[in-house]
Design a protein around this motif. Structure first.
Motif, PDB file in Angstrom:
ATOM      1  N   GLU A 150      27.686  91.685  41.308  1.00 27.29           N
ATOM      2  CA  GLU A 150      28.627  91.174  42.300  1.00 27.29           C
ATOM      3  C   GLU A 150      29.595  90.167  41.680  1.00 27.29           C
ATOM      4  OE1 GLU A 150      25.385  90.655  42.234  1.00 27.29           O
ATOM      5  OE2 GLU A 150      24.853  88.601  42.789  1.00 27.29           O
ATOM      6  N   SER A 207      18.839  87.281  45.702  1.00 24.45           N
ATOM      7  CA  SER A 207      17.599  87.744  45.054  1.00 24.45           C
ATOM      8  C   SER A 207      16.420  86.894  45.497  1.00 24.45           C
ATOM      9  CB  SER A 207      17.747  87.682  43.527  1.00 24.45           C
ATOM     10  OG  SER A 207      18.779  88.534  43.097  1.00 24.45           O
ATOM     11  N   ASP A 226      18.501  94.935  46.007  1.00 23.75           N
ATOM     12  CA  ASP A 226      19.046  93.809  45.246  1.00 23.75           C
ATOM     13  C   ASP A 226      20.057  94.319  44.214  1.00 23.75           C
ATOM     14  OD1 ASP A 226      19.386  91.215  44.451  1.00 23.75           O
ATOM     15  OD2 ASP A 226      17.478  91.057  43.388  1.00 23.75           O
ATOM     16  N   THR A 227      20.879  93.410  43.758  1.00 22.33           N
ATOM     17  CA  THR A 227      21.810  93.738  42.674  1.00 22.33           C
ATOM     18  C   THR A 227      21.338  92.991  41.434  1.00 22.33           C
ATOM     19  OG1 THR A 227      23.220  91.843  43.092  1.00 22.33           O
ATOM     20  CG2 THR A 227      23.749  93.859  44.284  1.00 22.33           C
TER      21      THR A 227
HETATM   22 MG    MG Z   1      20.699  88.143  42.336  1.00 22.18          MG
END
Ligand code: MG
Ligand code: GDP
Length: 168
Positions: free
Chosen positions: A65, A19, A60-61
């Motif tokens: 994850e 990020s 982005d996550t």
């Molecule tokens: Mg992140």
């Protein structure tokens, strides 16, 4: 002018700096406690590559994850991939082949780069240079060492991917 837009997925274990890397590249900032802005799937930046306008969309996550719970929508239509591990996290390095497999199984082979982030913490490194280079060679990937914190090599990673994508 025909514009090229590339969906880039940034994958790797939690806390390796994904990020932060996206924020750095698209917004030019680094914060120690970045939290994903709710409702935003990706950030983008436009660059010029060989006189072509290329729009990079960096997905982005929201931390999924860490629970191995990234949805198919995240990978869908991906055209390039950044595999990230951290200089100070051995597990994140060892997880790279699994991450690559995961991406390939979802979207097939695509322009990909291997990134060792947090190179500013090299004194506390858990990975030998030879090991990282051997992994890159084995996976046949271009290898970059970055520090998102110190703004080292981040733009190079995405420029390489854009060039690689345009060459296909
Ligand atoms: Mg992140
Ligand atoms: P993500 O879970 O992979 O998205 O990782 P984050 O971007 O949330 O970063 C995790 C932590 O690592 C945050 O505290 C960041 O500030 C820090 N971080 C990210 N990149 C670097 C870097 O290049 N060097 C250092 N020292 N810290 C970093």
């Amino acid at each position: 002018d025909i514009e090229v837009a590339i969906k880039v997925v940034v994958v790797g274990n939690g806390a390796v700096g994904k990020s932060s890397m996206i924020q750095r590249y698209c917004k030019g900032i680094f914060t120690k406690d970045y939290k994903k802005t709710i409702g935003v799937d990706f950030l983008e930046r436009q660059i010029q590559v060989h006189d072509e306008d290329v729009r990079l969309m960096l997905w982005d996550t929201a931390g999924q994850e860490e629970f191995d719970a990234i949805t198919k929508a995240y990978y869908r239509g991906a055209q390039a991939c950044v595999l990230v591990f951290s200089t100070v996290d051995r597990d994140s390095f060892e997880a790279i082949p699994n991450w690559k497999e995961k991406v390939v199984s979802e979207v097939g082979e695509l322009p990909t780069v291997l990134v060792q982030n947090k190179i500013d913490l090299l004194d506390d490194s858990c990975i030998k240079n030879e090991e990282a280079e051997a992994l890159a060679k084995k996976l046949k990937l271009r290898f970059y060492r970055t520090s998102v914190k110190e703004d080292l090599n981040v733009t190079e990673v995405f420029r390489y991917l854009a060039e690689k994508y345009l060459q296909r």
